[in-house]
Enzyme design. Structure first.
Site, PDB file in Angstrom:
ATOM      1  N   SER A  72       1.913  -9.811  -0.697  1.00 18.40           N
ATOM      2  CA  SER A  72       1.621  -8.188  -0.712  1.00 18.40           C
ATOM      3  C   SER A  72       1.871  -7.693   0.755  1.00 18.40           C
ATOM      4  O   SER A  72       1.862  -6.502   0.831  1.00 18.40           O
ATOM      5  CB  SER A  72       0.092  -8.015  -1.114  1.00 18.40           C
ATOM      6  OG  SER A  72      -0.861  -8.842  -0.100  1.00 18.40           O
ATOM      7  N   GLU A  76     -10.150   5.531   2.948  1.00 24.63           N
ATOM      8  CA  GLU A  76     -10.622   4.433   3.599  1.00 24.63           C
ATOM      9  C   GLU A  76      -9.647   3.251   3.635  1.00 24.63           C
ATOM     10  O   GLU A  76      -8.591   3.183   3.376  1.00 24.63           O
ATOM     11  CB  GLU A  76     -11.815   3.802   2.717  1.00 24.63           C
ATOM     12  CG  GLU A  76     -11.122   2.997   1.590  1.00 24.63           C
ATOM     13  CD  GLU A  76     -10.373   3.698   0.519  1.00 24.63           C
ATOM     14  OE1 GLU A  76     -10.473   4.927   0.159  1.00 24.63           O
ATOM     15  OE2 GLU A  76      -9.341   2.633  -0.023  1.00 24.63           O
ATOM     16  N   LYS A 116       0.764  -1.021   0.051  1.00 26.85           N
ATOM     17  CA  LYS A 116       0.105  -0.078  -0.035  1.00 26.85           C
ATOM     18  C   LYS A 116       0.944   1.054   0.196  1.00 26.85           C
ATOM     19  O   LYS A 116       0.416   2.378  -0.556  1.00 26.85           O
ATOM     20  CB  LYS A 116      -0.949   0.086   1.214  1.00 26.85           C
ATOM     21  CG  LYS A 116      -1.793  -1.032   1.337  1.00 26.85           C
ATOM     22  CD  LYS A 116      -3.007  -1.076   0.130  1.00 26.85           C
ATOM     23  CE  LYS A 116      -4.099  -2.197   0.258  1.00 26.85           C
ATOM     24  NZ  LYS A 116      -5.075  -2.098  -0.921  1.00 26.85           N
TER      25      LYS A 116
END
Ligand SMILES: Cc1ncc(COP(=O)(O)O)c(C=O)c1O
Length: 403
Positions: free
Chosen positions: A389, A128, A106
């Site tokens: 990830s 969010e 991210k």
């Protein structure tokens, strides 16, 4: 799944250069676009213009590259899963996004968008979050650039991702609990969008995945492309034929998968996106509009958006990024599902065979690789590049009883 479905011949034409610029309409085939209230249209235009300009500006690119290197810890390594590969009879390479600053992919997107917001003169980032990883990354980038951060998070996710809520608080972000609907990611997106409408002049909505109105799906994919571009070069050095047989990533909205696929879409590698069984929009969804874009969405017979369910808070989303819907229709990527039990087993397996604790989200990708290698769907001797990830520290408390 036969050869037809891998080769882009299922009747839907992919653009000449797949995963390129979707143009001013932001369309990926019949998906994407911009379905937002009138008051947000100028903001979307402003962001698109700012992104196009920044992306062409060597100074911006240089600043982003520098931060990704000296701050976020790129390039991330490509680690062979030595013992697991032997057990499965394949060569499994892991793209280690878990080793970035803040612990997931991210950060790649957030550093890019935060720099853009700063360049546009915005004072505050809105975001969010589901698993809390995007929220933590946003709080981190806001602190780095001297911006404020407000993060919307479903109450249910606040309970199961407590560690990340504390991290956001320490980093100085305001975490706003969302109590509507299923109290998960979809509801957090609704609330963040609503808030954006009322604060659009000074706030920048930093969306965490390849969803939302144009230009977000494209822009976020471009910020995540660094995963696939690095992995492509690393595979060329690590593998005798240079390109892996399979490229695999988990899918929530689809940003780590989009960034990964972008690096391999023009190769012979088979692209596989792995969804949570209870949030599998590419597998069970129908075309519809959600959160400002048209894509595949889980819906009931009346067209109402269905709740998604996944053990991984970051995959608990009833839609999928529009470009994935297009890649699916064109047959260039394939989308599969795994269930919660397989995911927890995969997490434990990687921890014990390789000493790597993956996030529950990333464990979805691994669960499919394990199942497919064991069943022969991935033939013995194949090479598989899988994006890991994020790291799993955040999940340990919530799955204590299942381990
Ligand atoms: C570690 C991790 N992986 C994957 C995802 C899913 O997001 P995306 O599909 O956008 O990569 C999340 C979302 O929170 C996450 O935290």
């Amino acid at each position: 799944m036969g050869e037809m479905s891998w080769s882009g011949r299922r009747g839907v034409a992919l653009p000449a250069r797949a995963m390129s610029d979707p143009g001013v309409t932001g369309r990926f085939g019949g998906y994407g676009g911009r379905y937002v209230p009138e008051s947000l249209i100028p903001a979307c235009h402003e962001i698109e213009a700012a992104f196009r300009e920044a992306w062409e500006d060597p100074e911006f690119r240089n600043r982003l590259d520098t931060l990704l290197t000296v701050y976020a810890g790129r390039p991330t390594p490509l680690t062979p899963a030595w013992r697991l590969s032997q057990e499965l009879g394949i060569t499994l390479l892991l793209k280690r996004e878990d080793l970035t600053h803040t612990g997931s992919h991210k950060i790649n997107n957030v550093v890019g968008q935060a720099l853009l917001a700063h360049r546009m003169g915005k004072r505050r980032l809105l975001a969010e979050t589901g698993a809390g990883q995007h929220g933590v990354a946003t709080a981190t980038a806001a602190a780095l650039l001297g911006l404020e951060a407000t993060v919307f998070m479903g109450e249910r996710d606040i309970e199961r991702q407590e560690l990340n809520v504390l991290r956001m608080n320490v980093l100085g972000a305001e975490v706003v609990p969302v109590t509507t609907g299923s109290r998960t990611l979809k509801d957090a997106c609704n609330e963040a969008m609503r808030h954006w409408v009322s604060s659009v002049d000074d706030s920048y909505y930093c969306i965490g995945t390849v969803m939302g109105p144009h230009p977000y799906p494209w822009m976020v994919r471009e910020f995540q492309r660094v995963i696939g571009d690095e992995a492509r070069v690393q595979c060329a050095a690590a593998l005798p034929v240079g390109v892996p047989d399979y490229v695999v990533a988990c899918i929530g909205g689809g940003s780590n998968a989009a960034g990964t696929f972008a690096g391999f879409v023009d190769t012979t590698a088979r692209l596989v996106g792995v969804e949570a069984e209870g949030g599998a929009a590419a597998t069970f969804g129908r075309a519809g509009v959600l959160h400002g874009f048209r894509s595949l969405v889980l819906q009931d017979d009346d067209g109402q958006v269905k709740e998604a369910h996944s053990i991984a808070a970051g995959l608990d989303y009833p839609g999928i990024g529009p470009e994935h819907a297009h890649l699916r229709d064109g047959g260039r990527a394939r989308y599969v599902t795994v269930n919660d039990d397989e995911v927890v087993r995969a997490l434990r397996c990687l921890a014990r065979t390789e000493g790597i604790l993956p996030a529950l989200e990333s464990s979805h990708a691994l669960a499919w690789v394990i199942r497919a290698a064991k069943s022969g769907e991935i033939p013995a001797g194949s090479t598989v590049m899988m994006t890991l990830s994020g790291r799993g520290d955040k999940d340990i408390a919530s799955i204590r009883e299942m381990l």
